[in-house]
Design a protein around this motif. Structure first.
Motif, PDB file in Angstrom:
ATOM      1  N   CYS A 194       0.846  -1.200   0.000  1.00 48.48           N
ATOM      2  CA  CYS A 194       0.000   0.000   0.000  1.00 48.48           C
ATOM      3  C   CYS A 194       0.883   1.251   0.000  1.00 48.48           C
ATOM      4  N   PRO A 195       1.582   1.547  -1.107  1.00 48.66           N
ATOM      5  CA  PRO A 195       2.572   2.642  -1.102  1.00 48.66           C
ATOM      6  C   PRO A 195       1.950   4.019  -0.872  1.00 48.66           C
ATOM      7  N   ASN A 196       0.647   4.133  -1.120  1.00 43.23           N
ATOM      8  CA  ASN A 196       0.006   5.448  -0.952  1.00 43.23           C
ATOM      9  C   ASN A 196      -0.936   5.476   0.251  1.00 43.23           C
ATOM     10  N   GLY A 197      -0.635   4.640   1.237  1.00 43.09           N
ATOM     11  CA  GLY A 197      -1.434   4.651   2.468  1.00 43.09           C
ATOM     12  C   GLY A 197      -2.826   4.057   2.300  1.00 43.09           C
ATOM     13  N   GLU A 198      -3.003   3.188   1.299  1.00 37.83           N
ATOM     14  CA  GLU A 198      -4.313   2.559   1.102  1.00 37.83           C
ATOM     15  C   GLU A 198      -4.671   1.684   2.301  1.00 37.83           C
ATOM     16  N   LYS A 199      -5.962   1.429   2.485  1.00 38.68           N
ATOM     17  CA  LYS A 199      -6.407   0.473   3.491  1.00 38.68           C
ATOM     18  C   LYS A 199      -6.188  -0.930   2.901  1.00 38.68           C
ATOM     19  N   LEU A 200      -5.916  -1.906   3.804  1.00 41.73           N
ATOM     20  CA  LEU A 200      -5.617  -3.256   3.316  1.00 41.73           C
ATOM     21  C   LEU A 200      -6.635  -4.270   3.838  1.00 41.73           C
ATOM     22  N   LEU A 201      -7.335  -4.905   2.900  1.00 41.60           N
ATOM     23  CA  LEU A 201      -8.286  -5.964   3.249  1.00 41.60           C
ATOM     24  C   LEU A 201      -7.608  -7.317   3.028  1.00 41.60           C
ATOM     25  N   VAL A 202      -8.030  -8.325   3.791  1.00 45.44           N
ATOM     26  CA  VAL A 202      -7.424  -9.648   3.638  1.00 45.44           C
ATOM     27  C   VAL A 202      -8.476 -10.738   3.805  1.00 45.44           C
ATOM     28  N   HIS A 203      -8.275 -11.815   3.056  1.00 49.22           N
ATOM     29  CA  HIS A 203      -9.131 -12.996   3.185  1.00 49.22           C
ATOM     30  C   HIS A 203      -8.223 -14.210   3.113  1.00 49.22           C
ATOM     31  N   THR A 204      -8.409 -15.164   4.015  1.00 49.82           N
ATOM     32  CA  THR A 204      -7.650 -16.412   3.916  1.00 49.82           C
ATOM     33  C   THR A 204      -8.649 -17.562   3.946  1.00 49.82           C
ATOM     34  N   ARG A 224     -13.662   0.088  -2.826  1.00 49.71           N
ATOM     35  CA  ARG A 224     -12.591   0.743  -3.573  1.00 49.71           C
ATOM     36  C   ARG A 224     -13.086   1.926  -4.402  1.00 49.71           C
ATOM     37  N   LYS A 225     -14.398   1.933  -4.674  1.00 42.61           N
ATOM     38  CA  LYS A 225     -14.947   3.075  -5.418  1.00 42.61           C
ATOM     39  C   LYS A 225     -14.836   4.350  -4.584  1.00 42.61           C
ATOM     40  N   GLU A 226     -14.838   4.186  -3.246  1.00 46.27           N
ATOM     41  CA  GLU A 226     -14.811   5.371  -2.372  1.00 46.27           C
ATOM     42  C   GLU A 226     -13.536   5.523  -1.549  1.00 46.27           C
ATOM     43  N   ILE A 227     -12.950   4.384  -1.157  1.00 41.13           N
ATOM     44  CA  ILE A 227     -11.769   4.441  -0.283  1.00 41.13           C
ATOM     45  C   ILE A 227     -10.612   3.739  -0.993  1.00 41.13           C
ATOM     46  N   PRO A 228      -9.441   4.385  -1.101  1.00 41.63           N
ATOM     47  CA  PRO A 228      -8.299   3.698  -1.716  1.00 41.63           C
ATOM     48  C   PRO A 228      -7.969   2.435  -0.904  1.00 41.63           C
ATOM     49  N   THR A 229      -8.049   1.295  -1.544  1.00 45.99           N
ATOM     50  CA  THR A 229      -7.961   0.011  -0.830  1.00 45.99           C
ATOM     51  C   THR A 229      -7.234  -1.032  -1.672  1.00 45.99           C
ATOM     52  N   LYS A 230      -6.548  -1.941  -1.009  1.00 49.74           N
ATOM     53  CA  LYS A 230      -5.943  -3.109  -1.671  1.00 49.74           C
ATOM     54  C   LYS A 230      -6.499  -4.372  -1.012  1.00 49.74           C
ATOM     55  N   LEU A 231      -6.405  -5.488  -1.725  1.00 48.81           N
ATOM     56  CA  LEU A 231      -6.919  -6.752  -1.192  1.00 48.81           C
ATOM     57  C   LEU A 231      -5.878  -7.865  -1.347  1.00 48.81           C
ATOM     58  N   LEU A 232      -5.648  -8.591  -0.254  1.00 43.81           N
ATOM     59  CA  LEU A 232      -4.773  -9.769  -0.315  1.00 43.81           C
ATOM     60  C   LEU A 232      -5.627 -11.020  -0.155  1.00 43.81           C
ATOM     61  N   LEU A 233      -5.433 -11.972  -1.059  1.00 48.02           N
ATOM     62  CA  LEU A 233      -6.158 -13.244  -0.978  1.00 48.02           C
ATOM     63  C   LEU A 233      -5.151 -14.346  -0.689  1.00 48.02           C
ATOM     64  N   VAL A 234      -5.268 -14.947   0.470  1.00 49.96           N
ATOM     65  CA  VAL A 234      -4.315 -15.973   0.897  1.00 49.96           C
ATOM     66  C   VAL A 234      -4.977 -17.345   0.851  1.00 49.96           C
ATOM     67  N   GLY A 235      -4.277 -18.322   0.272  1.00 52.15           N
ATOM     68  CA  GLY A 235      -4.816 -19.680   0.186  1.00 52.15           C
ATOM     69  C   GLY A 235      -5.031 -20.073  -1.266  1.00 52.15           C
ATOM     70  N   ASP A 236      -5.512 -21.266  -1.431  1.00 51.54           N
ATOM     71  CA  ASP A 236      -5.741 -21.763  -2.789  1.00 51.54           C
ATOM     72  C   ASP A 236      -6.805 -22.839  -2.723  1.00 51.54           C
ATOM     73  N   GLY A 237      -7.398 -23.134  -3.852  1.00 52.60           N
ATOM     74  CA  GLY A 237      -8.432 -24.164  -3.865  1.00 52.60           C
ATOM     75  C   GLY A 237      -9.241 -24.084  -5.144  1.00 52.60           C
ATOM     76  N   PRO A 238     -10.331 -24.854  -5.201  1.00 48.35           N
ATOM     77  CA  PRO A 238     -11.069 -25.022  -6.459  1.00 48.35           C
ATOM     78  C   PRO A 238     -11.644 -23.728  -7.049  1.00 48.35           C
ATOM     79  N   GLU A 239     -11.886 -22.725  -6.242  1.00 46.88           N
ATOM     80  CA  GLU A 239     -12.520 -21.499  -6.752  1.00 46.88           C
ATOM     81  C   GLU A 239     -11.511 -20.459  -7.260  1.00 46.88           C
ATOM     82  N   ARG A 240     -10.234 -20.746  -7.086  1.00 45.05           N
ATOM     83  CA  ARG A 240      -9.221 -19.719  -7.375  1.00 45.05           C
ATOM     84  C   ARG A 240      -9.296 -19.198  -8.820  1.00 45.05           C
ATOM     85  N   ASP A 241      -9.390 -20.108  -9.798  1.00 43.09           N
ATOM     86  CA  ASP A 241      -9.422 -19.690 -11.210  1.00 43.09           C
ATOM     87  C   ASP A 241     -10.611 -18.779 -11.475  1.00 43.09           C
ATOM     88  N   ARG A 242     -11.766 -19.199 -10.955  1.00 39.19           N
ATOM     89  CA  ARG A 242     -12.990 -18.406 -11.185  1.00 39.19           C
ATOM     90  C   ARG A 242     -12.823 -17.006 -10.566  1.00 39.19           C
TER      91      ARG A 242
END
Ligand code: GMT
Length: 374
Positions: A194-204, A224-242
């Motif tokens: 988050c180089p510009n001080g964005e908020k960071l969301l996470v899901h595992t 993200r339409k209103e607040i500068p935000t990034k998202l980290l997705l941790v993990g893997d599984g059958p839905e990843r491609d979709r």
């Protein structure tokens, strides 16, 4: 005590709970024997009280499916007999509880009594177990266990609702090692993501359908339409491609990182502002507890046992499953600069109530009680 622990040794929550429980028991002097088909994750070190017995699954051209349950029961018999175990604790009903029943009957013919405790974790009841293809065996083997525990009140209720259970189910919630899961100083990570001080969301998660990862991406897209935000997705599984395709369709790929399976998830949690768990079903939500221990508030669904952990309006919010609009509105409340510190503090305080040092003695007392009754 000498305790045998049977679990799925993979990334799933039940395996993590079983492994951490075994490690905790070994630390306070009990002898713990893991019986699984693979070395459990997080059990990659030496301890004088920890043992690992691999289940040997022989294949044969006649078998389309190798009979794992029989190999497991046979291994249980030999470990109980030759290691003189006092108790078997099986995590996840299928097929561990029925294999334990079989082992117990075999041992009985040799004059050996072994008490069996079954811990129900969630999908063994709510998804897989109640399917007619498994239900009779699940019901029988739960009723035949000497002790039965569930990881939340909701799971206990669902078990009684879907199965004809005669046994008393004791709720012992999941727990967390606060020495490992704590906020670490990883500001350089945050700056890189988050180089510009964005908020960071996470899901595992394990990216199965039941986790509703598409809701994570949709909520992120809305915020993200209103607040500068990034998202980290941790993990893997059958839905990843979709999910990757969904990011491309929404044009959000630049702000989302798929990190895959990570062992040191606490490092990522340490720099996150909000954890998302919009699951369709969740008996407890161990991943949310890990986030809370790292001072991350939780925006979740109100499925299953999640509200027993994530207190609505205090440690985050628990919204109706699939209500992405409400989730977006609540996420904005949490992320507001004037609210975030309060949510973080309350999330940590709540996590402390699930400290391993408080929950582990409940298992020890439960074992002692079960042994004394058998
Ligand atoms: O959530 C999963 O798909 C994995 C599953 C498992 O059995 O490993 O997790 C279940 O057990 C965890 C540990 O007790 C709980 O924290 C999860 O809530 C539960 N998952 C579900 O109920 C879907």
């Amino acid at each position: 005590m000498k305790i045998g622990i049977v679990c799925y040794p993979t990334f799933g929550g039940s395996g993590v709970v079983a492994t951490e429980l075994g490690k905790g028991l070994a630390k306070i002097g009990h002898e713990v024997h893991f019986i699984t088909y693979k070395q459990p994750m997080r059990l990659d070190f030496f301890s004088e009280n920890l043992f690992y017995h691999e289940v040997d699954i022989k294949s044969y051209p006649l078998f389309e499916f190798a009979p794992y349950e029989l190999a497991l029961a046979s291994k249980m018999v030999s470990v109980v007999k030759y290691e003189n175990l006092d108790l078997l604790h099986v995590h996840y009903a299928i097929p561990h509880a029925s294999a334990a029943y079989m082992a117990k009957q075999i041992l009985r013919t040799e004059g050996i009594q072994i008490p069996v405790v079954t811990t129900l974790h969630g999908t063994d009841i709510t998804l897989v177990g109640k399917d007619p293809s498994y239900e009779p065996v699940v019901t029988f083997s739960i009723n035949q266990s000497d002790g039965v525990t569930a990881v939340s009140e909701d799971l206990k209720k669902e078990t009684y609702q879907y199965f004809d259970i005669k046994k008393e189910i004791t709720v012992i919630p999941n727990f967390i090692d606060l020495e490992r899961f704590k906020k670490q100083r990883k500001e350089h990570f945050k700056l890189a993501i988050c180089p510009n001080g964005e908020k960071l969301l996470v899901h595992t998660s394990n990216f199965r359908k039941v986790k509703r990862v598409e809701d994570v991406i949709q909520v992120f897209y809305n915020i993200r339409k209103e607040i500068p935000t990034k998202l980290l997705l941790v993990g893997d599984g059958p839905e990843r491609d979709r999910m990757e395709r969904l990011c491309r369709t929404l044009g959000t790929c630049d702000d989302i990182r798929f990190l895959g399976k990570l062992e040191a998830v606490e490092e990522v949690l340490s720099v996150s502002d909000l954890f998302l768990m919009p699951s369709e079903k969740e008996s407890f939500g161990l991943a949310a507890l890990e986030a809370m221990a790292c001072e991350v508030p939780v925006l979740s669904s109100n499925a299953g046992g999640i509200p027993e952990l994530n207190l609505d309006g205090k440690t985050g919010f628990a919204c109706a499953v699939g209500d992405v609009e409400d989730m977006t509105a609540k996420a904005k409340i949490i992320l507001a600069d004037e609210n975030l510190p309060g949510f973080k503090e309350r999330a940590l305080n709540r996590a402390k109530e699930f400290d391993i040092h408080q929950i582990l003695p409940r298992y020890v007392s439960y074992y002692e009680e079960t042994i004394s009754k058998t």
